[in-house]
Write an enzyme that holds these catalytic residues in place. Structure first.
Site, PDB file in Angstrom:
ATOM      1  N   SER A 533     -10.831 -24.472  23.392  1.00 24.70           N
ATOM      2  CA  SER A 533     -10.315 -24.163  24.722  1.00 24.70           C
ATOM      3  C   SER A 533     -11.370 -23.390  25.521  1.00 24.70           C
ATOM      4  CB  SER A 533      -8.991 -23.404  24.601  1.00 24.70           C
ATOM      5  OG  SER A 533      -8.296 -23.405  25.813  1.00 24.70           O
ATOM      6  N   ASP A 618      -2.883 -33.088  26.501  1.00 22.78           N
ATOM      7  CA  ASP A 618      -3.149 -31.652  26.607  1.00 22.78           C
ATOM      8  C   ASP A 618      -2.724 -31.129  27.974  1.00 22.78           C
ATOM      9  OD1 ASP A 618      -4.329 -29.069  26.764  1.00 22.78           O
ATOM     10  OD2 ASP A 618      -5.759 -29.656  25.231  1.00 22.78           O
ATOM     11  N   HIS A 653      -2.464 -29.563  23.628  1.00 21.32           N
ATOM     12  CA  HIS A 653      -3.466 -28.507  23.522  1.00 21.32           C
ATOM     13  C   HIS A 653      -3.528 -27.891  22.127  1.00 21.32           C
ATOM     14  CE1 HIS A 653      -6.304 -25.800  25.369  1.00 21.32           C
ATOM     15  NE2 HIS A 653      -5.668 -24.737  24.894  1.00 21.32           N
TER      16      HIS A 653
END
Length: 681
Positions: A533, A618, A653
């Site tokens: 991320s 995501d 995600h």
């Protein structure tokens, strides 16, 4: 397909008042376009071909990791409103069963939800939040079956087991009950930006179309959440941006009354409140960068009446508080480690819980009850599995309630933990935790996996990972670097790694890498880096700046197209992040972001071996950022090192749902690293 896929170049001019950029791969953001899906599938095929030699090893790693998990497992029950609540896993099951027992742990089990039944046949399933009415008779719960974190709210009668007909879509997390057992508050999300921005009130058994809009947040840099105070007296509406908060409240016994504002939002002021007796207690950074605790009368909570309960300290960050009838408990961060401090309300005497490891994490656990001398807390370290303790604040005795079981002959004394402070180029000292199995030699030949995050003031605390043992047992050292951008050393550590100081995060990581090489933990032929991320942004910046330091890099769901994403307010989470990266409408911010944005800074140079992972659905870092980045790297880089991308076509995600599916992701990553060291199946 021995040659890597080539994405078609379709130049698009991205015009801004501060300059025009050409993006050759902008078209990859068309999620429904068959050409995009074809390209992602080709990348997946190429990945499978290039890693074919370690498919057996990947399966072996997966079985190893799975073999350490106690398949039949149960969480430590916590007491709430007369019941003990817990979740448990059955052998072979991906998802938990949520249960409770009335008054006594020997009482018969009531199954609230069986997530295995609910998730059957679905590629993704997650329970978002659960909350039981005050009379213990109705369960409100939310589920997500896509992985976009858009939840659907349902209600279950716990006496009959029947579901109520109403369904409320696009909501967030857990709903909150009022005391009448029929009124609920829930947060509604914008399905485009995924921001929670509305608070609704629902009456059980009525048509959700008639739900009352209680509050709507017009500033899209703020997110909205709803909770109930520990005393159960108040429903709390929290409105938060990355640097500012505001709390509004209403008595749970008077749910239809208007919300009162505790303190209107102020720039750079974050606070949270709890109530006890006739006072609100406030954890606040008002004139206190590292936070302090203050109190104020509920009857008149204006700032003029705020009084210090725990004063501000420059070397200690107050991360959390828990109120009990006789004690105040604080989670405090000192020299980067999370500690527990107990203060007696009566005599104001305090003490810290003592732990004997060099690098550890101790945090406040689930404490729903107010009138108890027992603090539930969590403890873990790089070599101690996650543990749950009950601590008697009167006798100062800790009782271990559960330690995460690690099967397969794990012995913590086989592993060595070190904690060092690495000197950065500007003289700052970076807290760094290291773990390896006994026998690791510091002769420059050891393989090392270096990990960091360094954004949003989110802390990366030293914790245990059973999956990580698969690397440690193969001779690896694992290194966790608390670089700037986190909040491990207090508020300033975060301030020094955001906006116009973001470069510090990247420099810190590189300086840690150089330290590991200089101190003979490893060499550039054996050093691997990993981040996900915003930590994937870190990976992207670091490989542009110092590609020579690493044998291989794993960038998971990486945020790499900073300027384009931050220029598009329709992308989920963008507007709430101007305080982190800057707003590209401002020239100085635009130029600074452009100077490090990994996608924009790809250049004709040799890069290390790389694995980039993403999920098609995501909700936080859209799949097209890593896809564009990989396409541009392929077209630009000058080396023959591996560049692989793996897209999970059904996940978001957090990767796959389910406790075993996520181990496949870790096995894949570790197999890639071991392949680069020449390990075969």
């Amino acid at each position: 397909m021995t040659k890597p896929p080539v994405a078609t170049i379709k130049p698009k001019q991205l015009v801004s008042p501060h300059g025009t950029r050409t993006d050759n791969y902008y078209w990859l953001n068309e999620r429904e376009n068959p050409e995009v899906i074809k390209y992602l599938n080709e990348e997946n095929t190429y990945f499978e071909q290039q890693t074919a030699s370690v498919k057996g090893l990947e399966e072996k790693l997966f079985q190893e990791m799975k073999g350490r998990i106690k398949e039949q497992d149960e969480s430590v029950p916590y007491r709430d409103n007369g019941y003990y609540y817990y979740n448990r896993f059955e052998a072979g099951a991906e998802y938990p069963v949520y249960g409770r027992r009335k008054g006594d742990l020997k009482a018969p089990e009531e199954v609230l939800l069986d997530a295995n039944q609910m998730g059957k046949g679905r590629a993704y399933f997650a329970v978002g939040g659960m909350s039981v009415s005050d009379n213990n008779e109705v369960l409100a719960f939310s589920v997500d079956t896509v992985s976009r974190r858009l939840y659907t709210l349902r209600f279950k009668n716990l006496k009959t087991g029947k579901l109520y007909p109403e369904k409320i879509t696009n909501m967030q997390g857990a709903p909150v009950w009022a005391t009448d057992n029929k009124t609920l508050f829930y947060a509604k999300k914008d399905p485009g930006t995924l921001l929670a921005f509305q608070l609704y009130r629902h009456v059980l058994g009525t048509n959700p179309k008639q739900d009352v809009l209680v509050y709507e947040e017009k500033d899209n840099t703020f997110n909205l959440g709803v909770s109930r105070s520990k005393s159960r007296r108040f429903i709390l509406l929290t409105l938060g941006s990355s640097l500012s908060t505001e709390t509004r409240y209403v008595e749970a016994a008077r749910p239809t009354e208007a919300l009162k504002t505790f303190l209107p939002r102020e720039s750079d002021h974050q606070y949270e409140i709890e109530d006890f007796g006739d006072k609100f207690y406030v954890r606040t950074n008002w004139q206190a960068p590292n936070f302090r605790v203050m109190s104020t009368p509920i009857a008149n909570p204006a700032k003029t009446g705020w009084k210090d309960v725990v004063a501000h300290r420059s070397d200690v960050f107050v991360e959390g508080m828990e109120l009990f009838k006789d004690f105040l408990v604080l989670n405090e961060r000192k020299e980067g480690l999370l500690q527990l401090r107990v203060i007696n309300w009566k005599d104001k005497k305090d003490h810290y819980l003592k732990f004997d490891e060099l690098a550890f994490t101790s945090s406040i656990g689930v404490n729903r009850e107010f009138d108890t001398p027992v603090l539930r807390y969590n403890y873990t370290s790089l070599s101690t599995p996650a543990s749950v303790y009950d601590y008697d604040m009167n006798t100062r005795k800790s009782t271990l309630r559960k330690e995460q079981a690690v099967l397969g002959g794990f012995n913590r004394t086989d592993y060595v933990t070190e904690r060092v402070f690495v000197k950065a180029r500007d003289g700052k000292m970076i807290p760094t935790s290291i773990v390896y199995k006994k026998g690791f030699n510091k002769d420059g030949n050891g393989p090392v996996l270096q990990y960091a995050y360094g954004s949003y003031g989110i802390n990366m605390d030293p914790g245990f990972s059973a999956a990580r043992l698969s690397l440690l047992n193969r001779g690896f050292a694992y290194v966790l670097c608390n670089i700037r951008g986190g909040q491990e050393l207090g508020r300033q550590w975060f301030e020094d790694g955001r906006m116009g100081k973001k470069i510090n995060s990247f420099n810190d990581f590189i300086d840690c890498s150089e330290f590991l090489i200089k101190q003979k933990y490893t060499s550039p032929q054996k050093l691997f880096a990993m981040g996900g991320s915003a930590g994937g942004l870190l990976m992207g910046a670091v490989v542009n700046m110092r590609p020579d330091l690493y044998k291989g890099v794993i960038a998971a769901v990486p945020f790499v197209d900073v300027v384009t994403t931050m220029s598009d307010a329709s992308i989920p989470l963008t507007t709430g992040e101007y305080d982190q990266w800057g707003n590209p409408a401002d020239k100085a911010s635009y130029d600074y972001m452009l100077s490090y944005s990994p996608y924009d800074q790809v250049k004709a140079q040799a890069y290390p071996n790389m694995l980039v992972t993403t999920g098609l659905h995501d909700s936080q870092v859209q799949y097209f950022e890593p896809a564009k980045w990989v396409a541009k790297l392929r077209a630009t880089k000058t080396d023959n090192n591996l560049l692989l991308m793996h897209t999970d076509m059904s996940a978001g995600h957090g990767g796959a749902s389910g406790r075993f599916k996520s181990l496949h992701d870790q096995a894949r990553n570790f197999a890639f690293i071991l392949m680069l060291l020449g390990t075969k199946a």
